[in-house]
Design an enzyme around this catalytic site. Sequence first.
Site, mmCIF file in Angstrom:
data_model
loop_
_atom_site.group_PDB
_atom_site.id
_atom_site.type_symbol
_atom_site.label_atom_id
_atom_site.label_comp_id
_atom_site.label_asym_id
_atom_site.label_seq_id
_atom_site.Cartn_x
_atom_site.Cartn_y
_atom_site.Cartn_z
ATOM 1 N N SER A 77 0.840 -1.197 0.000
ATOM 2 C CA SER A 77 0.000 0.000 0.000
ATOM 3 C C SER A 77 0.872 1.243 0.000
ATOM 4 O O SER A 77 2.034 1.211 0.423
ATOM 5 C CB SER A 77 -0.896 0.021 1.238
ATOM 6 N N ASP A 78 0.333 2.343 -0.485
ATOM 7 C CA ASP A 78 0.997 3.622 -0.271
ATOM 8 C C ASP A 78 0.913 3.947 1.215
ATOM 9 O O ASP A 78 0.204 3.281 1.988
ATOM 10 C CB ASP A 78 0.328 4.703 -1.123
ATOM 11 N N SER A 79 1.627 4.967 1.640
ATOM 12 C CA SER A 79 1.662 5.339 3.044
ATOM 13 C C SER A 79 0.254 5.514 3.602
ATOM 14 O O SER A 79 -0.583 6.232 3.031
ATOM 15 C CB SER A 79 2.439 6.644 3.217
#
Length: 554
Positions: free
Chosen positions: A343-345
């Site tokens: 996932s992105d942050s």
Amino acid sequence: MSSPRPSRNRRLLATVVLLTATALVVAAGVVWWIGRDGSSSPTSSPPASPRTSKSPAAQEPTGWGPTDAEKQKARSLAEALPLDELAGQLIIARSFSNESSLELVREKHFAGVMVTGQQILDVTTDDPLESVKAFNDQLQDAGKGRGFPVMVPIDQEGGLVARLADPLTPFPTFMSAGAAIAGHGTDGEAAVTAATRASGAELRAAGYNTVFAPDGDITIGPADPIIGSRSAGSDPDTVARAVVAAVDGYSEAGMISAVKHFPGHNVDEDSHKGLPVLRSDRDRLRSHDLKPFAAAVADAAPGIMTGHLDVPAIDKGVPASMSHKVITRGLRDNLGFDGLVISDSLGMGAVMSRYPGGDATVEAIKAGSDLALMPADNEQAYDAVLAALRSGEIPEKQARESAARTIAYLLHAQASPELPGEPGSHADASEALSASAATIVAHPCPVPKIAGVVPLGSPEAVTAFRTAAEEAGLPLGSGTSVVFLGPGSSGAAGDVAVSTDTPYALASSSAPTKIALYGRDVPAMRALVKVLQGTARAQGALPVDVGVPAPQRC
């Protein structure tokens, strides 16, 4: 021990990858089929992954990736993890301090730690890289009892997104990759691969085993709020070729790379602040946004990072990073991706307000992510994941499969040979990419000879240019004015205007000579100086539309 990927005929590779990508995004039932009710599911059985096809030719592994023995060992290690350690193995921690990060790895078995911002580099020491390497070694020591490495990732795309500076070699923006490929074809691809291979080698020498790059995003142009020069350009085929070339280089260096931000941060809003809407319908998703990621899948990319994007054509109102339809049905089942999904942050504005506490981490994992990146609160995220595992909200089988994928790639990266070259020793590869990318956007006829220059504009660029000019014996202080346009610059007067980030400001510059450089560090300036001196030609091609007519031939 694994060996780097053998070099391949670039023209054949480009043809094969783009044909494969086209097949993936066009064939009926391959990419998301969106029913009248808005559901996303294939109309027929999902296609086999390029690496799992039953055809004899496709049974051979393509690209860099874990061996069968590494996969088997990873499965055994993952199966042996107690639930409290399995929960940590699904998270890459946000680092608030070295001490707390080491404790998360040691006590709660976190898969890895992402260090960003000022904490990544202690610039007050005599040898700043040594402090980074020392902490990365401490991370590995903290996880030494687990039987496989700790994931130590970094955002090091080149250009403005480069968390480590001196003494590592600086590389230009990824838009330089698009310009090099648009201007030079397979030779441009080779320059991109050489640059990422060099960058990957230096990152490994600094103790990193994972790089969150390259960007598979397709820039929307001047309205792009956050991607900009991080994208290789506005043409999906060019971006696809750049992504494949970059992944190849990282893989040859033994680095786990992750192409981002699936299904494409091709929007006019910054997901750090809110949830952008990717308004592509299903046809445009197939023909545009997904092409670079389909090419990455066909090339056996190790990882893909999901973006915080609302994709109404697939799962309206749900961030792609939290969507089972996007990740499991789309990326896994239909595109056939069997690498790492990250996932992105999770501390970004797009998800924090919608998923409080540890909910974002749980939802990302339930949707199909192997690794949840940088939750806003590490402890809350861990507690929520452990509770979800115990309750069955996160299926234990899925969690162990995710852990096994991560472990397998970490084992493979560990076994890959390190390429020679100390940090900071690859300036030639960086300069070569800038030389391939440099683009003449406008010039007078006849082309004037430049005997001396007055550099003006962006302070960082001017400083780097002075260094390169002095090295080359190009006189400074009088003669041709060269105005550098950095990020966010507007057009400027002068004899020569040089953009060092995106090239859009060149359209409003009154300078008779306009050059797009895509980089602002010394290696890029060395390439520019040679162009100004007439000892090299700028033969890149614009990877985006600037609104300036093509320069005439003299």
